[in-house]
Design a protein around this motif. Structure first.
Motif, short mmCIF file in Angstrom:
data_model
loop_
_atom_site.label_atom_id
_atom_site.label_comp_id
_atom_site.label_asym_id
_atom_site.label_seq_id
_atom_site.Cartn_x
_atom_site.Cartn_y
_atom_site.Cartn_z
N ALA A 1 -19.97 -0.90 -30.10
CA ALA A 1 -18.99 -1.25 -31.12
C ALA A 1 -19.66 -1.97 -32.28
O ALA A 1 -19.31 -1.75 -33.45
CB ALA A 1 -17.89 -2.12 -30.51
N GLY A 2 -20.62 -2.83 -31.97
CA GLY A 2 -21.34 -3.51 -33.04
C GLY A 2 -22.07 -2.54 -33.95
O GLY A 2 -22.09 -2.70 -35.17
N ALA A 3 -22.66 -1.49 -33.34
CA ALA A 3 -23.44 -0.52 -34.11
C ALA A 3 -22.56 0.42 -34.91
O ALA A 3 -23.02 1.01 -35.90
CB ALA A 3 -24.34 0.28 -33.17
N THR A 4 -21.30 0.59 -34.51
CA THR A 4 -20.43 1.56 -35.19
C THR A 4 -19.37 0.89 -36.06
O THR A 4 -19.05 1.38 -37.15
CB THR A 4 -19.72 2.46 -34.14
OG1 THR A 4 -19.09 1.64 -33.14
CG2 THR A 4 -20.73 3.38 -33.47
N LEU A 5 -18.81 -0.22 -35.60
CA LEU A 5 -17.79 -0.92 -36.39
C LEU A 5 -18.40 -1.87 -37.41
O LEU A 5 -17.78 -2.18 -38.43
CB LEU A 5 -16.86 -1.70 -35.46
CG LEU A 5 -16.01 -0.85 -34.50
CD1 LEU A 5 -15.33 -1.74 -33.47
CD2 LEU A 5 -14.98 -0.04 -35.27
N HIS A 6 -19.61 -2.34 -37.14
CA HIS A 6 -20.32 -3.26 -38.05
C HIS A 6 -21.75 -2.75 -38.21
O HIS A 6 -22.71 -3.41 -37.78
CB HIS A 6 -20.29 -4.69 -37.50
CG HIS A 6 -18.91 -5.19 -37.21
ND1 HIS A 6 -18.07 -5.68 -38.19
CD2 HIS A 6 -18.21 -5.25 -36.05
CE1 HIS A 6 -16.92 -6.04 -37.66
NE2 HIS A 6 -16.97 -5.79 -36.36
N PRO A 7 -21.92 -1.59 -38.81
CA PRO A 7 -23.23 -0.90 -38.79
C PRO A 7 -24.34 -1.63 -39.52
O PRO A 7 -25.51 -1.30 -39.33
CB PRO A 7 -22.91 0.44 -39.45
CG PRO A 7 -21.67 0.22 -40.24
CD PRO A 7 -20.89 -0.80 -39.49
N ASP A 8 -24.02 -2.61 -40.37
CA ASP A 8 -25.06 -3.34 -41.10
C ASP A 8 -25.43 -4.66 -40.43
O ASP A 8 -26.29 -5.39 -40.94
CB ASP A 8 -24.60 -3.61 -42.54
CG ASP A 8 -24.39 -2.32 -43.33
OD1 ASP A 8 -25.28 -1.44 -43.27
OD2 ASP A 8 -23.33 -2.19 -43.98
N ALA A 9 -24.80 -4.97 -39.30
CA ALA A 9 -24.97 -6.31 -38.71
C ALA A 9 -26.21 -6.41 -37.82
O ALA A 9 -26.77 -7.50 -37.68
CB ALA A 9 -23.73 -6.68 -37.90
N TYR A 10 -26.61 -5.31 -37.20
CA TYR A 10 -27.69 -5.36 -36.21
C TYR A 10 -28.77 -4.35 -36.55
O TYR A 10 -28.50 -3.28 -37.10
CB TYR A 10 -27.13 -5.05 -34.82
CG TYR A 10 -26.01 -5.97 -34.38
CD1 TYR A 10 -26.28 -7.26 -33.94
CD2 TYR A 10 -24.68 -5.54 -34.42
CE1 TYR A 10 -25.26 -8.10 -33.53
CE2 TYR A 10 -23.65 -6.39 -34.01
CZ TYR A 10 -23.94 -7.66 -33.58
OH TYR A 10 -22.93 -8.49 -33.18
N ARG A 11 -30.01 -4.70 -36.17
CA ARG A 11 -31.11 -3.77 -36.37
C ARG A 11 -31.15 -2.67 -35.32
O ARG A 11 -31.70 -1.60 -35.56
CB ARG A 11 -32.44 -4.53 -36.35
CG ARG A 11 -32.78 -5.22 -37.64
CD ARG A 11 -34.27 -5.50 -37.69
NE ARG A 11 -34.66 -6.20 -38.90
CZ ARG A 11 -35.92 -6.51 -39.18
NH1 ARG A 11 -36.89 -6.18 -38.33
NH2 ARG A 11 -36.21 -7.16 -40.30
N CYS A 12 -30.58 -2.94 -34.15
CA CYS A 12 -30.57 -1.96 -33.08
C CYS A 12 -29.53 -2.38 -32.05
O CYS A 12 -29.02 -3.50 -32.09
CB CYS A 12 -31.95 -1.79 -32.43
SG CYS A 12 -32.68 -3.32 -31.78
#
Length: 651
Positions: free
Chosen positions: A514-525
């Protein structure tokens, strides 16, 4: 006092070299603990230990002050727990798989009886024509005898399957109802002593093995009800009506010495007597915490109420046990002392000691002699290794809610080193991280990463309001709670917010995706281990297992906020693969029955269709909980390689 572990002690007490210049290998963290479980006989003369080396598991039965140490090699058997049935038999709870056709496979758990000479002599209710359909075989009590008796759940033919966890009913067969059996551990043969109905999910017994309380969940309304009856078998009468499915969580258990049940009602732990229904308040519980009761396996009485934030907090109902705990806590200072089990006369105690930065160790404490003897280390290869230091922090979410968290910094990290950060949300989600050693956290810390474990809204243990705040927020505020934690820690200068990855298992795996798809700029991986990728598909999978109208499915729908198909799709990572900007690692056991591996495959297919690269590791012969050393180590090695590539410790 001597606890003679003889030949097996080499496996249980292997001592690593002192701190390595380089961090220990993944296998030192990924190995299944050298002591998985331990249990002491009622007379206090023997200790049975489940453990061994990483790939050679066994049950050993040590006799105190006797050099003999019978050992039962386990081979490929998956033994998940031990308990004594009297003084002459150990019950080993064994998991195994059976296939039915090319696609259907079921994981079963059964109890095998072992003698003090480490000979497996019987499987309880083996060959029972109806009980074979029960996926698990709960042990509801034992009577020490002699001869000892074991009281286990089984099945009888009946009018409906109800909510029990059974194999899928085959066409043309009648249903089943639960039953209580008294079983001889020497032979495995049993006789029925109680028959339930289609609503019955279990019984509570006194020390003589007599059913005093019956627990029911109505098939249609899902109403939870506690029944009781007098000492002389008579009619079951309602002792407490919970009113709904969720109320079963407010039932804390039956205390045999007091012949009373414990309930958590209106912010207080309540005791209600079976004999006359009289109620009294035992303890008021703060609104920002949730209680658990701890039970004496010998007397079947409650000995403490457990609450706590960073560390466990005990409200002692049994001062004698509390005094032993206080004495040992002074000896072990900052570590958590867990009184695991004790002899019937309370002179010998099994003790597990641990802390986030201290791998667990097991001990035998003799209260009369005031002697403490080591039983073994869970992670012997980590003895003497410098590990990350863990601190308890709180921060405010963007809506003002206070969120607690554990933060672990790499070994030797300074206050302003700005380490790269791994956000590690827990599973559940109605669970929590605890003040204990976590092999994944320390593995990451020794690789140079700071690790943040937020107790996001919806986590258990911080009060009903905090838990309820997570309803309908799987893809919403439960995710922004994680982002707010990153910002809060970054503001202290301890981590680099621009170098952050998210990793999680089960619900934590969903949170990572969800972090990678709903907040795609928040995490490097992002890395998902046995995670959920498609909420709508997951709901269908659970409906196939429990039934569309079951209480379990109703509870899941409530957790999801009674979400529409559109909302489920809008918060399902597999439906949002086009949003992904960061590398994704998926890891899943091919025998996972909790979150089926089709969930990760859905994510793989969606990412490929969207033209996104993805790494997918399938763990062969592994379940949801990563119970094998080889696959647990494989998971850590895959994660280490993935992070080294996409989140290197040094830029």
């Amino acid at each position: 006092m001597r606890l003679m572990l003889a030949a097996a002690s080499a496996a249980l007490l292997t001592v690593a070299a002192q701190a390595h210049a380089a961090p220990p290998p993944a296998s030192a963290f990924g190995r299944v603990p050298a002591v998985v479980d331990a249990t002491i006989s009622p007379d206090g003369k023997r200790v049975a230990i489940l453990g061994g080396t990483s790939d050679q598991r066994f049950v050993s039965i040590a006799t105190i002050d006797d050099p003999a140490l019978p050992v039962l090699p386990l081979g490929d058997a998956e033994v998940v727990g031990l308990s004594w049935a009297g003084n002459d038999h150990v019950l080993a709870r064994v998991g195994y798989w059976e296939k039915y056709g090319p696609r259907l496979a079921y994981r079963f758990e059964r109890n095998v009886s072992i003698t003090p000479q480490a000979k497996a002599v019987a499987r309880l209710l083996d060959g029972d024509a109806f009980s074979q359909y029960l996926v698990e075989q709960p042990v509801l009590g034992t009577s020490p005898g002699p001869p000892a008796q074991v009281f286990v759940m089984g099945l009888l033919p009946g009018e409906a399957v109800g909510g029990m966890d059974t194999r899928i009913q085959r066409k043309g067969e009648e249903g089943y109802v639960s039953a209580l059996f008294k079983v001889d551990p020497a032979t495995g043969k049993g006789v029925r002593i109680e028959r339930g109905d289609s609503d019955t999910i279990g019984w509570e017994l006194n020390t003589a093995g007599e059913p005093r309380v019956r627990l029911d969940i109505d098939e249609l309304s899902h109403r939870f009800t506690v029944y009781a009856r007098g000492a002389r078998a008579g009619q079951w009468t309602v002792l407490w009506d919970g009113g709904d499915f969720d109320s079963r969580r407010r039932y804390l258990g039956y205390s045999a010495p007091e012949d009373a049940i414990y309930l958590f009602l209106d912010g207080a732990v309540i005791r209600k007597r079976v004999s006359d229904g009289a109620m009294e308040t035992v303890s008021q519980i703060p609104a920002d915490t949730s209680p658990r009761l701890l039970w004496d396996s010998r007397s079947l009485g409650a000995f403490a109420i457990l609450t706590g934030g960073e560390k466990p907090a005990y409200h002692w109902l049994d001062p004698e046990i509390g005094a032993v705990h206080a004495a040992l806590t002074k000896a072990f200072k900052t570590q958590d002392v867990w009184l695991y089990e004790w002899s019937a006369d309370r002179t010998r105690f099994l003790v597990r000691v641990s802390a986030p930065s201290s791998p667990p160790t097991w001990h035998l404490f003799d209260k009369i002699r005031k002697e403490l003897s080591p039983l073994g280390d869970e992670y012997p290869d980590l003895r003497g290794v410098t590990l990350g230091q863990t601190q308890w922090i709180t921060y405010k979410a963007r809506d003002g809610l206070e969120i607690p968290a554990y933060l672990t910094l790499p070994p030797g990290a300074g206050p302003n080193d700005k380490s790269p950060l791994i956000v590690l949300p827990h599973g559940g989600p109605t669970s929590r991280d605890v003040y204990d050693f976590d092999y994944l956290v320390q593995f990451l810390a020794t690789r140079g990463y700071a690790v943040l474990q937020p107790q996001f809204r919806g986590s258990w243990g911080f009060g009903a309001a905090f838990e309820k705040a997570g309803q309908g927020e799987w893809g919403g505020k439960m995710q922004t709670d994680l982002l707010d934690g990153v910002a809060a820690v970054a503001a202290t200068g301890q981590i680099d917010a621009g170098r952050t990855c998210i990793v999680g298992g089960s619900f934590g795996g969903y949170a990572a995706l969800a972090g990678a798809t709903l907040h795609p700029d928040a995490y490097r991986c992002a890395a998902s281990i046995a995670g959920i990728a498609d909420l709508g598909f997951f709901l269908v999978q659970r409906q196939q297992l429990y039934g569309e109208s079951s209480g379990t499915i109703g509870e899941l729908r409530t957790a999801l906020g009674a979400a529409s198909k559109d909302k489920l799709a809008a918060t399902s990572p597999a439906r949002l693969a086009a949003n992904i900007k960061t590398p994704i690692l998926l890891i899943h056991g091919d025998r996972d029955t909790i979150v089926p591996p089709e969930q990760s495959q859905k994510m793989v297919d969606a990412m490929k269709a969207a033209g996104k690269p993805v790494e997918y590791v399938v763990l062969e012969n592994e379940n949801h909980y990563l119970t094998r050393s080889a696959t647990r180590t494989q998971t850590l090695e895959a994660l280490e390689g993935f992070l080294a590539k996409h989140l290197p410790v040094t830029n």
